[in-house]
Design an enzyme around this catalytic site. Structure first.
Site, PDB file in Angstrom:
ATOM      1  N   CYS A   1       0.839  -1.212   0.000  1.00  0.00           N
ATOM      2  CA  CYS A   1       0.000   0.000   0.000  1.00  0.00           C
ATOM      3  C   CYS A   1       0.870   1.256   0.000  1.00  0.00           C
ATOM      4  O   CYS A   1       0.542   2.246  -0.662  1.00  0.00           O
ATOM      5  CB  CYS A   1      -0.911   0.011   1.232  1.00  0.00           C
ATOM      6  SG  CYS A   1      -1.963  -1.438   1.345  1.00  0.00           S
TER       7      CYS A   1
ATOM      8  N   ARG B   1      -7.824  -4.594  -3.075  1.00  0.00           N
ATOM      9  CA  ARG B   1      -7.399  -3.421  -3.852  1.00  0.00           C
ATOM     10  C   ARG B   1      -8.395  -3.235  -4.995  1.00  0.00           C
ATOM     11  O   ARG B   1      -8.233  -3.816  -6.074  1.00  0.00           O
ATOM     12  CB  ARG B   1      -5.983  -3.626  -4.407  1.00  0.00           C
ATOM     13  CG  ARG B   1      -4.949  -3.804  -3.330  1.00  0.00           C
ATOM     14  CD  ARG B   1      -3.551  -4.015  -3.840  1.00  0.00           C
ATOM     15  NE  ARG B   1      -2.763  -4.618  -2.783  1.00  0.00           N
ATOM     16  CZ  ARG B   1      -2.241  -3.971  -1.744  1.00  0.00           C
ATOM     17  NH1 ARG B   1      -2.383  -2.655  -1.662  1.00  0.00           N
ATOM     18  NH2 ARG B   1      -1.571  -4.596  -0.806  1.00  0.00           N
TER      19      ARG B   1
HETATM   20  C1  BEZ Z   1       0.616  -4.601   1.893  1.00  0.00           C
HETATM   21  O1  BEZ Z   1       1.816  -4.793   1.906  1.00  0.00           O
HETATM   22  O2  BEZ Z   1       0.130  -3.563   1.495  1.00  0.00           O
HETATM   23  C2  BEZ Z   1      -0.291  -5.685   2.370  1.00  0.00           C
HETATM   24  C3  BEZ Z   1       0.066  -6.994   2.124  1.00  0.00           C
HETATM   25  C4  BEZ Z   1      -0.746  -8.007   2.574  1.00  0.00           C
HETATM   26  C5  BEZ Z   1      -1.911  -7.709   3.268  1.00  0.00           C
HETATM   27  C6  BEZ Z   1      -2.273  -6.391   3.469  1.00  0.00           C
HETATM   28  C7  BEZ Z   1      -1.469  -5.381   3.017  1.00  0.00           C
END
Ligand code: BEZ
Length: 239
Positions: free
Chosen positions: A55, A138
């Site tokens: 993110c 997402r």
């Molecule tokens: C992230 O790195 O944004 C992420 C990865 C796995 C689950 C939730 C967020």
């Protein structure tokens, strides 16, 4: 307990439907969605959680490219099921501490919705329990100036989005609307576009024989040139 991925806990708005309305608190104050965005395109997108690496890479990329989207008459609105103070702290950390792929001091100026109750995330089908029942996937919703959903893309938690593709989709939707054309695979501005299928045999025959404006691969598949400059001029009054 395993989540019941078959229970109808999520509704997913569909392409061609009005974007569901909501009021929400964001990092830029309250918003009334999509009403206050009438006249602009909007990309409403969700992310799973603040202070997570994928993110963070996405937010830095989107914020760094916001100007391109603004110039294409498109506003960005983010959402996660975190609270406002978490959002503020995360965005401050991004600005003050993170340097990534040449991006630094990145200020996220577009609103990031707090949605602890998941009210908005549920309305937009962003909670997909088979993937995760407490985090939004997402999701990316492209909403047109009349408040109609025009494209939806979902990515799983582990996969960062491709922002060239998001930009391509936006320009593609605008181009298809403005010129009444369709766009072939991998189209980019400047590539040939597809003209609507001929409504009669006579027109199809004319097209097949005309070598000037169109290139026909068969009676149902004709393309024509559409210069990038023509698109820029028509859509953004650019030279
Ligand atoms: C992230 O790195 O944004 C992420 C990865 C796995 C689950 C939730 C967020």
């Amino acid at each position: 307990m395993e989540p019941d991925i078959h229970s109808p806990v999520v509704s997913i708005p569909r392409i061609g439907e009005k974007a569901p309305s909501f009021k929400a608190i964001t990092t830029q104050g309250e918003i009334n969605f999509p009403e206050q965005y009438k006249g602009s395109w909007v990309i409403l997108f969700s992310h799973p959680a603040d202070f997570t690496p994928v993110c963070t890479s996405e937010f830095m990329t989107f914020a760094s490219r916001e100007k391109e989207f603004t110039e294409a008459n498109c506003k960005l609105v983010g959402l996660s099921v975190d609270g406002l103070y978490s959002h503020i702290a995360w965005l401050r950390t991004i600005k003050e501490k993170i340097e990534y792929k040449g991006m630094k001091n990145v200020e996220v100026k577009f609103p990031l919705i707090e949605d602890i109750t998941m009210e908005v995330a549920k309305k937009y089908g962003m909670i997909q329990p088979g993937e995760n029942s407490t985090k939004a996937v997402r999701a990316v919703f492209f909403i047109d100036p009349k408040g109609v959903i025009r494209t939806i893309i979902y990515y799983p938690l582990s996969m960062g989005r491709n922002f060239d593709e998001l930009y391509r989709v936006l320009i593609g939707l605008q181009t298809a609307d403005a010129f009444s054309v369709a766009l072939p695979a991998d189209w980019r501005p400047g590539d040939d576009v597809i003209v609507p299928t001929a409504g009669s045999c006579g027109i199809a025959k004319q097209r097949m024989e005309s070598k000037k404006e169109m290139k026909c691969y068969d009676w149902f598949f004709c393309t024509k040139k559409l210069a990038k400059e023509t698109i820029n001029k028509a859509l953004y009054k650019k030279k």
